[in-house]
Design an enzyme around this catalytic site. Structure first.
Site, PDB file in Angstrom:
ATOM      1  N   CYS A  66      49.939  30.061  25.811  1.00  0.00           N
ATOM      2  CA  CYS A  66      49.276  29.408  24.681  1.00  0.00           C
ATOM      3  C   CYS A  66      48.702  30.530  23.806  1.00  0.00           C
ATOM      4  CB  CYS A  66      48.229  28.396  25.133  1.00  0.00           C
ATOM      5  SG  CYS A  66      46.836  29.075  26.047  1.00  0.00           S
TER       6      CYS A  66
HETATM    7  C1  RB5 Z   1      45.540  26.317  20.051  1.00  0.00           C
HETATM    8  O1  RB5 Z   1      45.058  26.495  18.779  1.00  0.00           O
HETATM    9  C2  RB5 Z   1      44.821  27.195  21.056  1.00  0.00           C
HETATM   10  O2  RB5 Z   1      43.561  26.687  21.300  1.00  0.00           O
HETATM   11  C3  RB5 Z   1      45.629  27.274  22.308  1.00  0.00           C
HETATM   12  O3  RB5 Z   1      46.871  27.836  22.027  1.00  0.00           O
HETATM   13  C4  RB5 Z   1      45.051  28.119  23.415  1.00  0.00           C
HETATM   14  O4  RB5 Z   1      44.674  29.370  22.961  1.00  0.00           O
HETATM   15  C5  RB5 Z   1      44.015  27.505  24.233  1.00  0.00           C
HETATM   16  O5  RB5 Z   1      43.507  28.116  25.184  1.00  0.00           O
END
Ligand code: RB5
Length: 147
Positions: A66
């Site tokens: 993420c």
């Molecule tokens: C998304 O904007 C972001 O919050 C996600 O990709 C991640 O970093 C969450 O931990």
């Protein structure tokens, strides 16, 4: 080894690059999505199916990406039999497998560059759990705990 990869929008670009490199290296990769960049998507929708596939044995190891890697690791660690860790250094990439038997590697697509991410993935995939008694004992103390 069959491995899986998943992301959200924050990890999409890194997922695409790492997935291509894995396939070029002849590795069997199951892509749990997303298939296109959608700034409104949510990491659990891709990371949880990946994690369940690891837990069932459908895939041996997973890579969850993420933006920071934090959300991916929180989600993956909710799934029983999954041991996930957010790793951005080469030492932990192999030690996490050797000592802690991690089966999901989490990365932050907005944190790490392609070359270090690739080095970490190579170390993660080539490492093996040592099976040492002290490591088994420690893992047994955290197995099957859930909220
Ligand atoms: C998304 O904007 C972001 O919050 C996600 O990709 C991640 O970093 C969450 O931990």
């Amino acid at each position: 080894m069959r491995i899986g990869i998943a992301s959200d929008h924050g990890g999409f670009s890194l997922k695409e690059e790492m997935s291509a490199r894995l396939k070029n290296g002849g590795i069997d990769v199951a892509d749990f999505g997303p298939v296109k960049l959608d700034p409104a998507d949510d990491y659990p929708d891709f990371v949880l199916p990946l994690s369940f596939a690891v837990a069932s044995g459908e895939i041996e190891r997973g890579i969850a990406i993420c933006g920071s890697g934090v959300g991916a690791s929180v989600a993956a660690n909710k799934v029983k039999k999954v041991r996930a860790a957010l790793i951005h250094d080469a030492f932990s990439a192999h030690q996490g497998v050797e000592d802690d038997n991690i089966n999901v590697l989490c990365l932050g697509g907005r944190v790490i560059g392609n070359e270090l991410a690739w080095e970490i993935i190579e170390k993660f995939l080539s490492a093996k759990f040592s099976g040492a008694e002290r490591h088994k004992r420690r893992l047994a103390k955290v197995a099957n705990i859930s909220d």
